[in-house]
Design a protein around this motif. Structure first.
Motif, PDB file in Angstrom:
ATOM      1  N   UNK A 106       0.795  -1.337  -0.020  1.00 45.63           N
ATOM      2  CA  UNK A 106       0.047  -0.693   0.160  1.00 45.63           C
ATOM      3  C   UNK A 106       0.682   1.010   0.175  1.00 45.63           C
ATOM      4  N   UNK A 107       2.243   1.432   1.016  1.00 47.33           N
ATOM      5  CA  UNK A 107       2.700   2.410   0.269  1.00 47.33           C
ATOM      6  C   UNK A 107       3.532   2.578  -0.107  1.00 47.33           C
ATOM      7  N   UNK A 108       3.888   1.162  -0.706  1.00 41.26           N
ATOM      8  CA  UNK A 108       5.012   1.746  -2.544  1.00 41.26           C
ATOM      9  C   UNK A 108       3.438   1.943  -3.257  1.00 41.26           C
ATOM     10  N   UNK A 109       2.026   1.855  -3.534  1.00 37.84           N
ATOM     11  CA  UNK A 109       1.650   2.667  -4.306  1.00 37.84           C
ATOM     12  C   UNK A 109       0.956   4.396  -4.356  1.00 37.84           C
ATOM     13  N   UNK A 168       8.401   0.488  -8.336  1.00 40.26           N
ATOM     14  CA  UNK A 168       9.046   0.355  -7.195  1.00 40.26           C
ATOM     15  C   UNK A 168       9.906  -1.307  -6.790  1.00 40.26           C
ATOM     16  N   UNK A 169      10.974  -1.599  -6.499  1.00 42.21           N
ATOM     17  CA  UNK A 169      11.178  -2.381  -5.871  1.00 42.21           C
ATOM     18  C   UNK A 169      10.880  -2.416  -4.323  1.00 42.21           C
ATOM     19  N   UNK A 170      10.209  -3.998  -4.390  1.00 42.09           N
ATOM     20  CA  UNK A 170       9.813  -4.041  -2.973  1.00 42.09           C
ATOM     21  C   UNK A 170      10.742  -4.816  -1.820  1.00 42.09           C
ATOM     22  N   UNK A 171      11.605  -4.961  -2.540  1.00 39.66           N
ATOM     23  CA  UNK A 171      12.953  -5.386  -1.507  1.00 39.66           C
ATOM     24  C   UNK A 171      13.656  -4.859  -1.188  1.00 39.66           C
ATOM     25  N   UNK A 172      13.616  -3.596  -2.088  1.00 39.82           N
ATOM     26  CA  UNK A 172      14.926  -1.854  -1.551  1.00 39.82           C
ATOM     27  C   UNK A 172      13.552  -1.225  -0.446  1.00 39.82           C
ATOM     28  N   UNK A 173      12.486  -1.176  -0.570  1.00 41.22           N
ATOM     29  CA  UNK A 173      11.280  -0.816   0.671  1.00 41.22           C
ATOM     30  C   UNK A 173      11.319  -1.370   1.768  1.00 41.22           C
ATOM     31  N   UNK A 211      12.917  -1.747   7.562  1.00 42.68           N
ATOM     32  CA  UNK A 211      13.854  -2.586   8.148  1.00 42.68           C
ATOM     33  C   UNK A 211      15.086  -1.365   8.954  1.00 42.68           C
ATOM     34  N   UNK A 212      15.798  -1.198   8.596  1.00 41.23           N
ATOM     35  CA  UNK A 212      16.511   0.549   8.244  1.00 41.23           C
ATOM     36  C   UNK A 212      16.033   1.872   9.134  1.00 41.23           C
TER      37      UNK A 212
END
Length: 201
Positions: A148-151, A164-169, A174-175
Motif C-alpha cells: 500500500x505504501x509503494x502504491x 518501485x522495488x519491493x525488496x528496496x522498500x 528495516x533500517x
C-alpha cells in the motif's frame, strides 16, 4: 496456472473443474493437428504410455522499446498450451496478460518467502498449525502494508508502482527499526497458549 516445466500429470487439475494455461518448452512433444482461425492451433500432447491430450497452442513474442533511443527489441518466442480451445470465448490476445499475471503472483510468493522470511531455507518459527497460520497471516499483512505504501509513493511521484522495488522498500523499513523491546518467541507464546487451554479444562 502450473509452472513452466510441470509434468503432463498436471492435467489432472482438470478433474477439479479448473482450466490449465502453462508454458510449454521443448520437452513437451507436440504434434500440430489443426490451425485455428485466430492463428493459434490445436496439437496433441503425447506422453509415453498415456493417451494423447488435445491442447491449444498460443505462440507470441514480447517486444521492448528503449525510450531513450526508440530501439525496439524482440524477445524469445513464448509458447503456451491450454485446454481452453474455443477461440471466440477465449481470444488469443488475452493469454499474454494472463500468463504475465501468473508471474506477478509468483513475485508476491517470492517476496514473502525470500525477502521477508529470510530466504528459501528459512522456515516458520511456530511449532503448531494454529500458530503457523497466524505467522503466515502476519507476513501477508506486512506485505500488504508495504505494498500500500509503494502504491502511495508511486502516485505521489507519478511512477508506476511496478517500477518501485519491493525488496528496496523492505530494506528501508528495516533500517528505520532501531530497537525491539522484546524478541518475539513463538515457542514461549505456544507454551502460554497451551497452559491457558489446559487451565480451562
Amino acid at each position: 496456472m502450473p509452472r513452466k516445466g510441470s509434468r503432463p500429470q498436471r492435467w489432472l487439475l482438470r478433474a477439479t473443474g479448473a482450466h490449465v494455461v502453462m508454458r510449454a518448452g521443448s520437452q513437451f512433444p507436440l504434434t500440430q493437428a489443426k490451425v485455428l482461425p485466430d492463428g493459434t492451433y490445436l496439437a496433441e500432447l503425447h506422453k509415453a504410455g498415456r493417451e494423447a491430450i488435445t491442447v491449444r497452442v498460443i505462440e507470441y513474442s514480447v517486444t521492448t522499446t528503449d525510450h531513450a533511443t526508440g530501439e525496439v527489441t524482440e524477445g524469445e518466442t513464448v509458447r503456451l498450451i491450454t485446454d481452453l480451445l474455443d477461440v471466440e470465448a477465449y481470444p488469443a490476445e488475452d493469454f499474454p496478460d494472463l500468463y504475465r499475471s501468473r508471474w506477478v503472483s509468483e513475485e508476491i510468493f517470492d517476496a514473502v518467502k525470500t525477502d521477508m522470511r529470510g530466504g528459501t531455507d528459512a522456515v516458520l518459527r511456530s511449532r503448531s498449525p494454529e500458530l503457523a497460520r497466524g505467522e503466515a497471516w502476519a507476513l501477508l499483512c506486512v506485505y500488504q502494508a508495504i505494498g500500500d505504501l509503494v502504491v502511495q509513493v508511486g502516485d505521489t511521484a507519478g511512477e508506476s508502482p511496478d517500477r518501485i522495488s519491493f525488496s528496496d522498500t523492505l530494506r528501508f523499513f528495516r533500517s528505520t527499526i532501531t530497537s525491539v523491546a522484546e524478541a518475539f518467541s513463538p515457542s514461549t507464546v505456544e507454551i502460554r497458549h497451551r497452559q491457558g487451554r489446559s487451565g480451562t479444562n
